[in-house]
Design a protein around this motif. Structure first.
Motif, PDB file in Angstrom:
ATOM      1  N   THR A 134      86.592  10.131  24.124  1.00 26.49           N
ATOM      2  CA  THR A 134      85.356  10.366  24.865  1.00 26.49           C
ATOM      3  C   THR A 134      85.530  10.056  26.347  1.00 26.49           C
ATOM      4  N   GLN A 135      86.173   8.943  26.642  1.00 24.30           N
ATOM      5  CA  GLN A 135      86.336   8.537  28.035  1.00 24.30           C
ATOM      6  C   GLN A 135      87.279   9.470  28.786  1.00 24.30           C
ATOM      7  N   GLY A 146      92.067  15.131  26.537  1.00 24.97           N
ATOM      8  CA  GLY A 146      91.870  14.229  25.411  1.00 24.97           C
ATOM      9  C   GLY A 146      92.393  14.761  24.091  1.00 24.97           C
ATOM     10  N   LEU A 147      93.230  15.806  24.121  1.00 31.01           N
ATOM     11  CA  LEU A 147      93.697  16.404  22.864  1.00 31.01           C
ATOM     12  C   LEU A 147      94.499  15.409  22.033  1.00 31.01           C
ATOM     13  N   ALA A 148      95.381  14.654  22.682  1.00 30.25           N
ATOM     14  CA  ALA A 148      96.187  13.686  21.922  1.00 30.25           C
ATOM     15  C   ALA A 148      95.304  12.656  21.234  1.00 30.25           C
ATOM     16  N   VAL A 179      83.492  20.358  26.536  1.00 32.09           N
ATOM     17  CA  VAL A 179      82.234  20.877  27.086  1.00 32.09           C
ATOM     18  C   VAL A 179      81.046  20.124  26.502  1.00 32.09           C
ATOM     19  N   LYS A 180      81.052  19.906  25.207  1.00 28.26           N
ATOM     20  CA  LYS A 180      79.960  19.188  24.532  1.00 28.26           C
ATOM     21  C   LYS A 180      79.800  17.778  25.099  1.00 28.26           C
ATOM     22  N   THR A 181      80.909  17.084  25.309  1.00 38.02           N
ATOM     23  CA  THR A 181      80.865  15.718  25.841  1.00 38.02           C
ATOM     24  C   THR A 181      80.236  15.697  27.231  1.00 38.02           C
ATOM     25  N   ARG A 182      80.631  16.646  28.086  1.00 39.76           N
ATOM     26  CA  ARG A 182      80.073  16.684  29.446  1.00 39.76           C
ATOM     27  C   ARG A 182      78.561  16.956  29.409  1.00 39.76           C
ATOM     28  N   LEU A 183      78.144  17.875  28.556  1.00 42.70           N
ATOM     29  CA  LEU A 183      76.718  18.199  28.466  1.00 42.70           C
ATOM     30  C   LEU A 183      75.906  17.021  27.940  1.00 42.70           C
TER      31      LEU A 183
END
Length: 320
Positions: free
Chosen positions: A145-146, A88-90, A46-50
């Motif tokens: 991130t990607q 992106g958990l891994a 969520v933080k990354t999208r925002l």
């Protein structure tokens, strides 16, 4: 007198650091942060999208598919399914393992050498350890991130890289940009982790000592570490969020054929462009989710680390 009471607590913290071997701290630090990551990764998505929403656009001139924490969580779940909250958990676990094994190992070495007993020693040791860890873990953070930015077209923010997996992403980046491409954006990651690590490790040690001095809790209780982590998390979020926004932008931007970023030339250029085009408050985009992610992550990782270390303490190191 307060000074007299402070001395045993400080000595105990120093003894704790001495009686766990740096090699053990390497494993414990990585394990603690990976455990915390499992719980906080949805908040990282969520933080990354925002942080990518409205990139280099003036406020009010772009659509906002993500609005606030709760609505953003629901938006991610609707677009990507519940599993999308663990995107992106891994890569996140790989990053936490690599970065924190180096960070805690180097910090433990500094403590063992007595460097943290000098004024400002914990800040310097935390910053240097964080910088080394960030450099080693940078490729994993790039991919993380990607992957977390990827979503359906109607909900997409930032550049979309269309990776299928962690290994697939690394292979694509290696093939298109060479080895150096895996470390693209490291110039933003190192300052980010330096300030975060310095704030985290220094304030956690000080906060634990302060709580022990007040004698509100049993001295060896896990609640002492929990309280220390809660205090530390506020400092970490305050100093780290602007660097966190910049790192997200640098890692996710598209690149040209030579592997150069098409939006930002580096840390300073990114800071200036965000400030000028989006306003200074944009450097704190996603602050709510950032605290909800970094806060619990700091609390849990420091708590797990402190409790795991209690299980592995040995006798004092020779010569100490």
């Amino acid at each position: 007198m307060p000074l007299t009471r402070a001395q045993p607590a400080a000595s105990k913290e120093h003894t704790d650091m001495e009686t766990v071997a740096p090699a053990v701290d390497l494993v414990l630090g990585a394990s603690a942060c990976c455990l915390a990551c499992i719980f906080t990764n949805p908040l990282e998505v969520v933080k990354t999208r925002l942080q990518l929403q409205g990139e280099l656009q003036a406020p009010g001139t772009y659509p906002r598919p993500y609005r606030g924490f709760v609505a953003s969580v629901a938006a991610v779940a609707r677009a990507d399914g519940l599993s999308g909250l663990q995107k992106g958990l891994a890569a996140s676990l790989l990053y936490q393992g690599l970065m924190n094994s180096i960070r805690f190992y180097c910090y433990s070495l500094a403590c063992q050498a007595g460097l943290t007993q000098h004024p400002g020693g914990t800040v310097v040791a935390g910053a240097v350890a964080g910088a080394l860890g960030a450099f080693v873990g940078s490729p994993a953070y790039l991919v993380k991130t990607q992957l977390q930015a990827q979503t359906v077209a109607t909900m997409a923010v930032g550049h979309q890289h269309h990776h299928q997996s962690v290994l697939g992403a690394m292979e694509t980046i290696w093939r298109q940009q060479g080895l150096a491409g895996l470390w693209r954006g490291v110039g933003g990651a190192v300052p980010r982790v330096m300030v975060g690590s310095a704030a985290q490790l220094a304030t956690f040690a000080s906060a634990k000592t302060w709580v022990q001095e007040r004698q509100w809790l049993p001295e060896d209780s896990w609640l002492v570490a929990l309280a220390g982590g809660m205090i530390s998390s506020v400092a970490v979020v305050a100093v780290m969020t602007p660097f966190d926004v910049v790192s997200t932008r640098l890692y996710n931007q598209p690149v040209d054929g030579a592997g150069r970023g098409q939006l930002y030339r580096g840390l300073a250029d990114c800071l200036v462009k965000i400030w000028r085009q989006e306003g200074p408050l944009a450097l704190y985009k996603g602050l709510g989710p950032a605290y909800l992610r970094l806060g619990p992550h700091t609390i849990l990782s420091m708590l797990f680390w402190d409790e795991l270390r209690k299980l592995f303490r040995q006798g004092p190191c020779p010569g100490t």
